[in-house]
Design an enzyme around this catalytic site. Sequence first.
Site, PDB file in Angstrom:
ATOM      1  N   ASP A  79      36.854  60.596 -13.396  1.00  0.00           N
ATOM      2  CA  ASP A  79      38.187  60.000 -13.267  1.00  0.00           C
ATOM      3  C   ASP A  79      38.455  59.028 -14.425  1.00  0.00           C
ATOM      4  O   ASP A  79      37.980  59.259 -15.537  1.00  0.00           O
ATOM      5  CB  ASP A  79      38.276  59.313 -11.884  1.00  0.00           C
ATOM      6  N   HIS A 107      43.122  54.224 -11.320  1.00  0.00           N
ATOM      7  CA  HIS A 107      43.032  55.466 -10.551  1.00  0.00           C
ATOM      8  C   HIS A 107      41.593  55.773 -10.121  1.00  0.00           C
ATOM      9  O   HIS A 107      41.329  56.099  -8.957  1.00  0.00           O
ATOM     10  CB  HIS A 107      43.601  56.572 -11.439  1.00  0.00           C
ATOM     11  N   SER A 160      45.379  63.352  -5.428  1.00  0.00           N
ATOM     12  CA  SER A 160      44.320  62.523  -6.013  1.00  0.00           C
ATOM     13  C   SER A 160      43.625  61.692  -4.951  1.00  0.00           C
ATOM     14  O   SER A 160      42.456  61.388  -5.061  1.00  0.00           O
ATOM     15  CB  SER A 160      44.902  61.546  -7.039  1.00  0.00           C
TER      16      SER A 160
END
Length: 764
Positions: free
Chosen positions: A141, A214, A542
């Site tokens: 990620d 994220h 996600s």
Amino acid sequence: MECLTHFRLLYLLLVLSIAMSASMTEDLGTYIIHMDKSTMPMTFSSHHDWYLSMLSSMSSSDGEHPTHLYTYNHVLDGFSAVLSREHLDQLEKMPGFLAIHADTFGRFHTTRSPRFLGLDKNAGSWPEGKFGEDVIIGIIDTGIWPESESFKDKGMGPVPDRWRGACESGVEFNSSYCNRKLIGARSFSKGLKQQGLIISTPDDYDSPRDFYGHGTHTASTAAGSPVRDANYFGYAKGTAIGIAPKARLAAYKVLFINDTDASAASDTLAGMDQAIADGVDLMSLSLGFEETTFEQNPIAVGAFAAIEKGIFVSCSAGNSGPEGYTMFNGAPWITTIGAGTIDRDYAADVTFGGGILTIRGRSVYPENLLISNVSLYFGHGNRSKELCEDFALDPKDVAGKIVFCYFNQSGGVSQVREVDRAGAKGAIISSDSEIFIFPSFFIIPLVVVTPKDGDLVKDYIIKSENPVVDVKFLITVLGSKPAPQVASFSSRGPNNMAPMILKPDVLAPGVNILAAWAPKFALTWVGENGLLTDYILLSGTSMSSPHAVGVAALLKSAHPDWSPAAIRSALMTTAYVLDNTVGSIIDMDTGVAATPLDFGAGHINPNMAMDPGLIYDIEVQDYINFLCGLNYTSKQIKIISRRSKFTCDQANLDLNYPSFIVLLNNNTNTTSYTFRRVLTNVVNSPSVYRASVKQPSGMKVNVQPSMVSFAGKYSKAEFNMTVEINLEYARPQSEYIGNFGYLTWWEVNGTHVVKSPIVSAFAL
Ligand SMILES: *[C@@H]1O[C@H](CO)[C@@H](O)[C@H](O)[C@H]1NC(C)=O
Ligand SMILES: *[C@@H]1O[C@H](CO)[C@@H](O)[C@H](O)[C@H]1NC(C)=O
Ligand SMILES: *[C@@H]1O[C@H](CO)[C@@H](O)[C@H](O)[C@H]1NC(C)=O
Ligand SMILES: *[C@@H]1O[C@H](CO)[C@@H](O)[C@H](O)[C@H]1NC(C)=O
Ligand SMILES: *[C@@H]1O[C@H](CO)[C@@H](O)[C@H](O)[C@H]1NC(C)=O
Ligand SMILES: *[C@@H]1O[C@H](CO)[C@@H](O)[C@H](O)[C@H]1NC(C)=O
Ligand SMILES: *[C@@H]1O[C@H](CO)[C@@H](O)[C@H](O)[C@H]1NC(C)=O
Ligand SMILES: *[C@@H]1O[C@H](CO)[C@@H](O)[C@H](O)[C@H]1NC(C)=O
Ligand SMILES: *[C@@H]1O[C@H](CO)[C@@H](O)[C@H](O)[C@H]1NC(C)=O
Ligand SMILES: *[C@@H]1O[C@H](CO)[C@@H](O)[C@H](O)[C@H]1NC(C)=O
């Protein structure tokens, strides 16, 4: 981006100034080169030396040698390099050369979610899966914010001996930042840098440190330690805890802050390669590359090598819904996760005329602002004002007031901005559009009410001489119904690249998920002020992939011998398809019952997945036979399987998958389809199961034999399921509406229930 914060991105683009090197030679490019390792000359002690020697023997007229980027040891046989056209010509003639692909680029595609999943510290998956103890999850990620409370290692035992990973030092990242929870952190950016991206603070960190947030969010969702009192500006207050709170985390940064080309295939492959070498047990990827045949998709290629080593790979299904055929990451060896809502909502109460009317609307406005006895404005009779279109509002009319508008299908952010521009105090928007589930839209005091309630508001304003409102923000609603629902952004099946396998596999929470965040970046803009937070609500597939990998970690901890396909089968056959009102799970987009093309086998159910009774297992050779069935060339199959020798005499598209899909269109003449499956008993005792079928309309399903028995653990039984189609009736008339039903194996004198969807879909 797979995580839906479009509005924030606009800000990001304004704020960012990533310098691009202008001096890149026109004909240089980054390539991923696949080699046949069996042809390596004996003189080389490693394939890496062989590749370096090949590269140094190549030259261009300008005397330049190619630049080597990465040698891949696991995900593929080969390397990546920067090459000119002349280099390419030379390379293609070298012995052992198999194929070359230009580098491509991918994009990014929780306090209450553990409770919603039924996780309980005294019973079920949490204790049975030892909270994921000593299972290692690799998160591929945007890196990690190591100081987050979610990565504290209080109470965790020593790092497992088998761990071979590392914690790399770099910009604002010291190897001492890892601990017994965060056991590894690495960064891969060579490929992206070749595109001219200069990674430098304050735009991003050229190190494992997460800039965007994220990766911190996905990692803490999968395996964050418990954190008391986590919240998003007062919403969703509670203990934030990962799905597998004792599992170890290793962060592989392959995504960088860059809107267009966030992640290079060469870097993603390098991250996955390293994760395999380091010894992760599971991986989660919340990003996607353009859908191509599998040998050109880095995630599909990397995941094949991973599952071959028993590593479970979970991926986001993509945020391209609600149309059909919008799946990402649909390779049959990947577990593909769609997004659903949870039973938590964020609200504001609006009271009109001092109590004449009270309406609860949706809001995630992040301030505890007092709005009391404020005038309401509605530009009725003038369409552009009713819709708050650009420059429709006059500051003289609206200053200091709350504006009421109707949602304009293409509006949303622009309508909110118009209210802000005109100097109003806030807005009430009448809309059932899902775009307002995203916190990034709440840059002003904003409440979204349903169209039905909107009509009441309009009525009140028109009848009232001096319309006024009070608004109370920061209300978190628990137990909201119905939940889950399929989020409209969640990508839908069938999967273009292999439509004969139903995708997505399952649904997991992916709407307004609270999890840790890199507190570096202004998250929500309220007027001129960017508000910072350690925890944030995000939506997207996600967010659903790390939920699934967390559950898979619990299963892996309880059943170390289960293959990735066995874990997926347990997740699928125990998934539920009814919501918390005991009705069918609804598609948020249409408001009516969703289908397996939206939710796969259903919503994950961790406590049931622990003990599925039977599983549908798949071996690596089955996937190769499947690629043969797809008519892949031997070169394509060599790239994916890294085998120099194999045969396609067992070509077979009928994988031992726990779901069934029949593809039909107006050219279909076949009326009978047979699926052959093998069940494996995973319970420590003999058992007998009986089949029952909920017949899909227009189809007649027959199961032979309809009763199967197992002598003990790991004993197997085969069955055939034949689907007779009434083409007049079952043929999907529009592209995406399929008929569906279920095959269920009920344990005789037992409790296990093994359920699979059967669906027909439109064939492209
Ligand atoms: C990393 O941390 C260690 C221990 O805290 C410290 O001694 C060292 O100087 C740090 N290194 C860098 C590059 O900051
Ligand atoms: C991202 O990188 C690409 C080149 O790879 C460049 O064209 C684009 O402008 C960059 N985006 C940002 C936001 O810097
Ligand atoms: C609301 O404000 C108006 C003046 O704008 C005032 O007359 C009225 O008493 C106020 N109502 C309440 C309940 O405060
Ligand atoms: C919605 O707003 C946009 C931009 O302000 C405008 O161009 C469009 O005509 C509006 N659409 C409708 C249906 O009113
Ligand atoms: C509607 O409002 C806009 C913006 O204030 C104005 O330009 C337009 O003339 C108005 N139209 C009518 C019919 O009143
Ligand atoms: C593969 O090729 C065979 C023979 O040409 C054909 O019958 C079959 O439909 C093809 N399969 C796929 C999945 O395209
Ligand atoms: C398929 O056939 C039906 C009935 O003959 C027709 O209504 C429909 O439009 C056709 N669909 C397509 C995609 O051709
Ligand atoms: C299907 O059957 C129809 C008539 O029964 C025929 O015209 C058509 O060619 C057949 N299609 C295929 C692909 O065999
Ligand atoms: C399933 O069908 C295949 C092919 O017709 C047959 O060989 C096999 O024996 C059948 N299996 C069972 C359990 O009936
Ligand atoms: C299930 O239980 C019934 C009643 O005890 C018994 O007659 C039957 O044989 C059992 N069936 C199996 C498959 O164990």
